[in-house]
Design an enzyme around this catalytic site. Structure first.
Site, mmCIF file in Angstrom:
data_model
loop_
_atom_site.group_PDB
_atom_site.id
_atom_site.type_symbol
_atom_site.label_atom_id
_atom_site.label_comp_id
_atom_site.label_asym_id
_atom_site.label_seq_id
_atom_site.Cartn_x
_atom_site.Cartn_y
_atom_site.Cartn_z
ATOM 1 N NE ARG A 136 -4.400 -1.033 0.135
ATOM 2 C CZ ARG A 136 -4.629 -2.071 -0.666
ATOM 3 N NH1 ARG A 136 -3.666 -2.502 -1.478
ATOM 4 N NH2 ARG A 136 -5.798 -2.672 -0.658
ATOM 5 C CD GLU A 164 -2.557 3.813 -5.055
ATOM 6 O OE1 GLU A 164 -3.434 3.056 -5.493
ATOM 7 O OE2 GLU A 164 -1.378 3.455 -4.856
ATOM 8 C CG HIS A 205 -3.058 -0.100 -6.970
ATOM 9 N ND1 HIS A 205 -3.377 0.615 -5.857
ATOM 10 C CD2 HIS A 205 -3.136 -1.403 -6.604
ATOM 11 C CE1 HIS A 205 -3.648 -0.205 -4.846
ATOM 12 N NE2 HIS A 205 -3.507 -1.445 -5.284
#
Length: 321
Positions: free
Chosen positions: A237, A266, A284
């Site tokens: 993360r 993000e 991601h």
């Protein structure tokens, strides 16, 4: 008997919506862009159920706007985007999607590790820019992967899947975990504290959940423990790594390269990361195979269906007392 009202916050596979409409009155966002916070609060006002992604913030303000809400189903493994304490205080069920994406995410960790260690992204940009005129002995020399030492921070399901792949590269395997991994002997993995793991490893992969305890787990001090030329991969993360400190460390060559799939704040990211040549950046994509993403979306939907049928969710998230 009327169906419960469900809000789906992001465009999802058609077959998932088809399933959900068997049990719910569905209001679904047809776009990939999230609704602004105010618009989301307005839409959720009369909803019994909420289907979110890992980038949708379910906080106290949203819950306050949704007096009828009884379940939040997230199409993600992580749930740091959901205020669990606030949900628990309201008796709202929270679910996630564990297990579905383990192998795809482990593959992604290896893709980033190999690309960063062997300077693939950097050399491709150089080639595309028309700079390749001749072969040279010292052209884009990277780091060995085969026979090197791999350190895994977080030996859960995904960490274990990464470790299994390391055996094919004949690697020495270290791991850092709050408790000893029950499969450590089977994997040939030795447990280390974080500082020792960072000092000994040629390549480090981060696979820990995000929490207040793991915020900036890897900062300037920890990066300074790494070997010159080592590789750091974050598929966990954003926020686990201090991105600004990482930029400074990469410029100093310690570590020598990084592969990142997640970032602080993000989809915004530190613009300095775009200027550092020795980092591989991905948006991601850890779970981004069709089978994994559809599996995650379907598990979130099945959690909702099971709840609506009175059987309770399949994969509930434990809520604080």
């Amino acid at each position: 008997m009327s169906h419960p009202k469900l809000l789906v916050t992001r465009r999802v596979f058609p077959e998932v919506l088809e399933l959900l409409r068997e049990r719910f009155e569905v209001d679904a966002n047809p776009a990939d862009e999230p609704w602004p916070a105010a618009a989301l609060r307005e839409r959720v006002r009369d909803r019994d159920a909420l289907y979110v992604t890992g980038s949708d913030r379910v906080d106290a303000a949203l819950l306050e706007a949704a007096p009828a809400l009884r379940i939040v189903a997230s199409g993600s493994v992580g749930y740091n985007h959901v205020d669990l304490a606030a949900c628990g205080a309201r008796g709202i069920v929270v679910t996630n999607t564990p297990g579905v994406l383990d192998e795809a995410t482990a593959d992604m960790a290896w893709a980033l590790l190999m690309a960063a260690a062997r300077r693939l992204s950097e050399s491709e940009r150089w080639l595309r820019a028309g700079h390749w005129k001749a072969w040279a002995w010292d052209q884009f020399l990277g780091q060995d992967v085969h026979g090197a030492t791999l350190g895994i921070v977080g030996m859960g399901r995904i960490g274990s899947a990464i470790a299994r792949r390391a055996r094919g590269f004949d690697m020495r395997l270290l791991y850092c975990n709050r408790t000893p991994a029950p499969n450590a002997a089977e994997l040939g993995a030795q447990r280390r504290g974080l500082d020792a793991l960072l000092r000994e490893s040629d390549h480090v992969v981060l696979v820990v959940p995000y929490s207040q305890q793991t915020h900036h787990l890897i900062g300037a001090r920890e990066l300074g423990w790494m070997k010159p030329g080592a590789t750091l991969v974050n598929i966990a993360r954003g926020g686990i790594v201090d991105d600004a400190a990482l930029v400074r460390a990469l410029r100093a060559g310690r570590p020598g390269a990084a592969g990142l799939d997640v970032y602080e704040n993000e989809p915004a990211l530190d613009p300095a990361l775009l200027e550092v040549p020795n980092v591989v950046l991905a948006p991601h994509l850890g779970s981004a195979t069709r089978s994994s993403r559809l599996g995650m979306a379907m598990l979130a939907a099945r959690n909702l269906m099971s709840w609506a049928e009175g059987a309770g969710p399949l994969t509930p998230v434990p809520l604080p007392d």
